[in-house]
Design a protein around this motif. Sequence first.
Motif, PDB file in Angstrom:
ATOM      1  N   ASN A 121       0.664  -1.503   0.251  1.00  0.00           N
ATOM      2  CA  ASN A 121       0.332  -0.068  -0.175  1.00  0.00           C
ATOM      3  C   ASN A 121       0.674   1.318  -0.303  1.00  0.00           C
ATOM      4  O   ASN A 121       0.718   1.630   0.721  1.00  0.00           O
ATOM      5  CB  ASN A 121      -1.284  -0.179   0.997  1.00  0.00           C
ATOM      6  CG  ASN A 121      -1.414  -1.276   1.031  1.00  0.00           C
ATOM      7  OD1 ASN A 121      -2.303  -1.185  -0.244  1.00  0.00           O
ATOM      8  ND2 ASN A 121      -2.443  -1.595   2.433  1.00  0.00           N
ATOM      9  N   ARG A 164      -4.470   2.268   0.554  1.00  0.00           N
ATOM     10  CA  ARG A 164      -4.309   1.134  -0.744  1.00  0.00           C
ATOM     11  C   ARG A 164      -3.760   1.101  -1.601  1.00  0.00           C
ATOM     12  O   ARG A 164      -2.984   2.899  -1.518  1.00  0.00           O
ATOM     13  CB  ARG A 164      -5.918   1.137  -1.351  1.00  0.00           C
ATOM     14  CG  ARG A 164      -7.076  -0.031  -0.460  1.00  0.00           C
ATOM     15  CD  ARG A 164      -6.265  -1.870  -0.540  1.00  0.00           C
ATOM     16  NE  ARG A 164      -6.699  -2.224  -1.795  1.00  0.00           N
ATOM     17  CZ  ARG A 164      -6.162  -2.931  -1.726  1.00  0.00           C
ATOM     18  NH1 ARG A 164      -4.966  -3.330  -2.022  1.00  0.00           N
ATOM     19  NH2 ARG A 164      -6.510  -3.576  -3.153  1.00  0.00           N
ATOM     20  N   LYS A 165      -3.197   0.312  -2.132  1.00  0.00           N
ATOM     21  CA  LYS A 165      -1.695   0.806  -2.821  1.00  0.00           C
ATOM     22  C   LYS A 165      -2.219   1.931  -4.105  1.00  0.00           C
ATOM     23  O   LYS A 165      -3.676   2.752  -4.676  1.00  0.00           O
ATOM     24  CB  LYS A 165      -1.241  -0.524  -4.371  1.00  0.00           C
ATOM     25  CG  LYS A 165      -3.326  -0.518  -4.989  1.00  0.00           C
ATOM     26  CD  LYS A 165      -2.874  -2.137  -5.595  1.00  0.00           C
ATOM     27  CE  LYS A 165      -4.144  -2.735  -6.463  1.00  0.00           C
ATOM     28  NZ  LYS A 165      -4.270  -3.694  -7.469  1.00  0.00           N
ATOM     29  N   LYS A 247     -11.349  -2.966   2.749  1.00  0.00           N
ATOM     30  CA  LYS A 247     -10.088  -3.344   1.694  1.00  0.00           C
ATOM     31  C   LYS A 247     -10.621  -2.642   0.542  1.00  0.00           C
ATOM     32  O   LYS A 247      -9.916  -1.825  -0.431  1.00  0.00           O
ATOM     33  CB  LYS A 247      -8.727  -4.198   1.521  1.00  0.00           C
ATOM     34  CG  LYS A 247      -9.338  -4.874   1.423  1.00  0.00           C
ATOM     35  CD  LYS A 247      -8.593  -6.672   0.839  1.00  0.00           C
ATOM     36  CE  LYS A 247      -9.151  -7.529   0.372  1.00  0.00           C
ATOM     37  NZ  LYS A 247      -8.359  -8.435   0.258  1.00  0.00           N
TER      38      LYS A 247
END
Length: 550
Positions: A121, A164-165, A247
């Motif tokens: 992330n 998150r990414k 998520k």
Amino acid sequence: MYVYDEHDRQILAERVAQFRDQTDRALSGELSEDEFLPLRLQNGLYVQRFAPMLRICVPYGMMRSEQLRRLARVTRDYDKGYAHFTTRQNVQLNWPALEDVPDILSELAEVEMHANQTSGNCIRNTTTDQFSGVQTDEIVDPRPYCEIIRQWSTFHPEFAFLPRKFKIAVNASEHTDRAAIQVHDIGLQIVKNDAGELGFRVHVGGGLGRTPMVGPVVRDFLPELDLLTYLEAVIRVYNRYGRRDNKYKARIKILVKALTPEGFAEKVEAEWAHLKDSPSRLTSEAIARVQAYFTEPAYDTAANQGDQLAALRFENKAFDNWVTRNVDTHKVDGYAIVTLTMKATGTPPGDVSDRQLEQIADLADSYSFGEVRITHQQNVVLADVRQDQLFELWQAITPMGFATPNLDTLTDIICCPGGDYCALANAKSIPVAEAIQRRFDNLDFLYDLGKIDLNISGCMNACGHHHVGNIGVLGVDKKGEEFYQISLGGSSHHDATIGKILGPSFAQDDMPDVIEKIIDVFVKNRTDEEEFIDTYRRIGLDPFKERVYA
């Protein structure tokens, strides 16, 4: 191309040593899997269906020939002899042993390659147009800005554990978006204002996955020197307000939608007010320092052989097809941009063997100043080929399988590895791609159909970008059986749109027939000037739905 200095090399060596120690402790049981998980992810290491997967970073898709040769050796010595080019211009190894990964990273570091932040992330690899620096219609070369973002974001302590990414893409072409910037967390379009000043149009909140969205514009013009401070403000707002309890709702696109683009932009502007004049603000000297790495090679303008090339094309239809499809206009007279297609029927899209990596390295040295670019479409570009060497190059790559003249056609399929490798996939992607390629193996028919983007993903994570394919294919699980859902009308270009689901899903064996029916509707309804996406937008989803489910 950027070349590492002593600071880069020191940081990379320290990171390799650090991960070697972490891996040793994980293998000995000193670190639990939960403790090791964030450490291995930020070094690009996943646990896949059958073996670990290592994702190797290729900043803005560029590699030198020596790096290709090292990749070839690594795949041969530590893997099964092949690698995979991804839609984010990276390289994946699908079969490394966990205990070998520190050695792999050490070998890669010797040629200025790494796997830092290719997962986790954090801010991932910044991508751009594979034709950057050589295309005729770009405002300025975007690669230096990608490199600036890379240096700023690597190991940034504030952004190591985002909700998150996070993915950033940059585009500089006025007429084409080959970087798909509007389906990234941040998309930057380089522009000039009315005064001729360079800057960026900023899109925030794009992305695919379970909730696909096109990123809205949150700032029409961001001055060039404010790039990093504004990016920092955007990500700070996301880090503060982004959801961490779920998520599936943690991406910045969900936050932008919840706040509205206008409300999100207001929070960014308020945060930016504290950062705008901070030490992070760029200077002209800092930009010039990075731009100096991206100098033009020693072009020979005597390479213009237009008449000779025209004669060769007239005499050889196969060569003419290849030039038409796989060769683009270069900004320097006498040179051409060549795309090596990795989509020969029967070859999984994006896969490349150790021998092919070495062949590409040799081609780069012989024809393109020792450099290549990996594309968002999982192909390879030789960006600086002399026009008078095109026929010789075509003859060389034809037996290698790199000259299939199907670029931008129905069989130039973007495809994730799917259920053959990925633990997240609901269905296989590669067999579906091959079946479609075999059904549509007539080049004349493909050329008649024109440009069609067909993208396949094995699950909702959308690594194959199926949402923005003109025709999108998504693998779904129905009580343990693999099925495929179709969407139509997607685009990742300047006119970015998310495709609409056609209807109920289909069995794998039905997929070539389904695609053929979709193509039949297109052929019967198009005008002479229309591409597939134009016809779809004019007639809508219903005619395709009626034909497919009749």
